[in-house]
Scaffold this motif. Structure first.
Motif, short mmCIF file in Angstrom:
data_model
loop_
_atom_site.label_atom_id
_atom_site.label_comp_id
_atom_site.label_asym_id
_atom_site.label_seq_id
_atom_site.Cartn_x
_atom_site.Cartn_y
_atom_site.Cartn_z
N SER A 11 0.81 -1.32 -0.05
CA SER A 11 0.09 0.04 0.17
C SER A 11 0.94 1.50 -0.03
N TRP A 12 1.91 1.41 0.91
CA TRP A 12 2.57 2.26 0.86
C TRP A 12 3.42 2.54 -0.37
N PHE A 15 1.32 4.03 -2.71
CA PHE A 15 0.97 5.56 -2.44
C PHE A 15 1.88 6.31 -2.79
N ALA A 19 0.88 9.38 -5.30
CA ALA A 19 0.12 10.46 -4.60
C ALA A 19 1.15 11.65 -5.06
N LEU A 27 -5.38 14.27 0.01
CA LEU A 27 -4.51 13.21 0.77
C LEU A 27 -5.25 12.78 2.28
N GLY A 31 -7.55 10.02 3.66
CA GLY A 31 -6.97 8.93 4.12
C GLY A 31 -7.54 8.98 5.71
N VAL A 35 -9.98 6.06 7.51
CA VAL A 35 -9.42 5.52 8.99
C VAL A 35 -10.42 5.53 9.99
N PHE A 73 -5.67 3.59 5.01
CA PHE A 73 -5.35 5.05 4.86
C PHE A 73 -4.84 5.36 3.51
N THR A 74 -3.93 4.63 2.85
CA THR A 74 -3.60 4.95 1.46
C THR A 74 -4.51 4.86 0.46
N GLY A 76 -7.88 5.63 0.93
CA GLY A 76 -8.72 6.61 1.12
C GLY A 76 -8.05 7.97 0.61
N ALA A 77 -6.70 8.13 0.89
CA ALA A 77 -6.06 9.32 0.37
C ALA A 77 -5.83 9.34 -1.09
#
Length: 150
Positions: A11-12, A15, A19, A27, A31, A35, A73-74, A76-77
């Motif tokens: 995910s990161w 991202f 991003a 973002l 994110g 959450v 989080f990622t 959603g962002a």
């Protein structure tokens, strides 16, 4: 344990690849809102015995912190940052993210770290659609301004 860490890492990586960190408001809004909704949903799901998270590594409100601060989080962002302006494209955007989230949930089930007890994929599809529609409304409201008429 391993599926939560792997999904967090992937995910990161996605991202950071996608991003636009110069546009941090959508973002953060997307994110953080994702959450909050996920933690509330999983807390309710736990108390109603709808599903169970196994081996969360680091637990947060009956969920895995690696899931909450990774995929949730990622996604959603990125959802917030890439939300299109045209309504029909927003609908496709919502459907795409809902499908991706449902697919990820299914993979967690196959890996044995998520167990449905009184829940099913259709219920997840409905909840995920509502969550992403709500996120779209929130991001769009911020984009056009809270107090703008019509």
């Amino acid at each position: 344990m391993v599926p939560w860490v792997i999904s967090f890492t992937i995910s990161w990586l996605v991202f950071f690849a996608l991003a636009d960190r110069r546009r941090y408001v959508p973002l953060l809004v997307g994110g953080l809102a994702a959450v909050v909704v996920q933690l509330l949903t999983d807390n309710i799901g736990h108390y109603l015995n709808l599903y169970r998270v196994s081996d969360p590594v680091l637990s947060i409100f009956y969920s895995s912190a690696f899931f909450t601060f990774g995929p949730v989080f990622t996604m959603g962002a990125l959802f917030g940052q890439y939300l299109p302006s045209l309504r029909w494209l927003q609908g496709l955007h919502i459907m795409a993210f809902t499908g991706l989230f449902l697919l990820e949930e299914h993979m967690f089930m196959l890996a044995g770290v998520l167990v449905y007890t009184h829940w099913d994929h259709f219920a997840s599809l409905l909840v995920n659609t509502l969550v992403f529609a709500g996120l779209a409304w929130l991001v769009e409201s911020l984009r056009v301004g809270w107090g703008s008429p019509g």
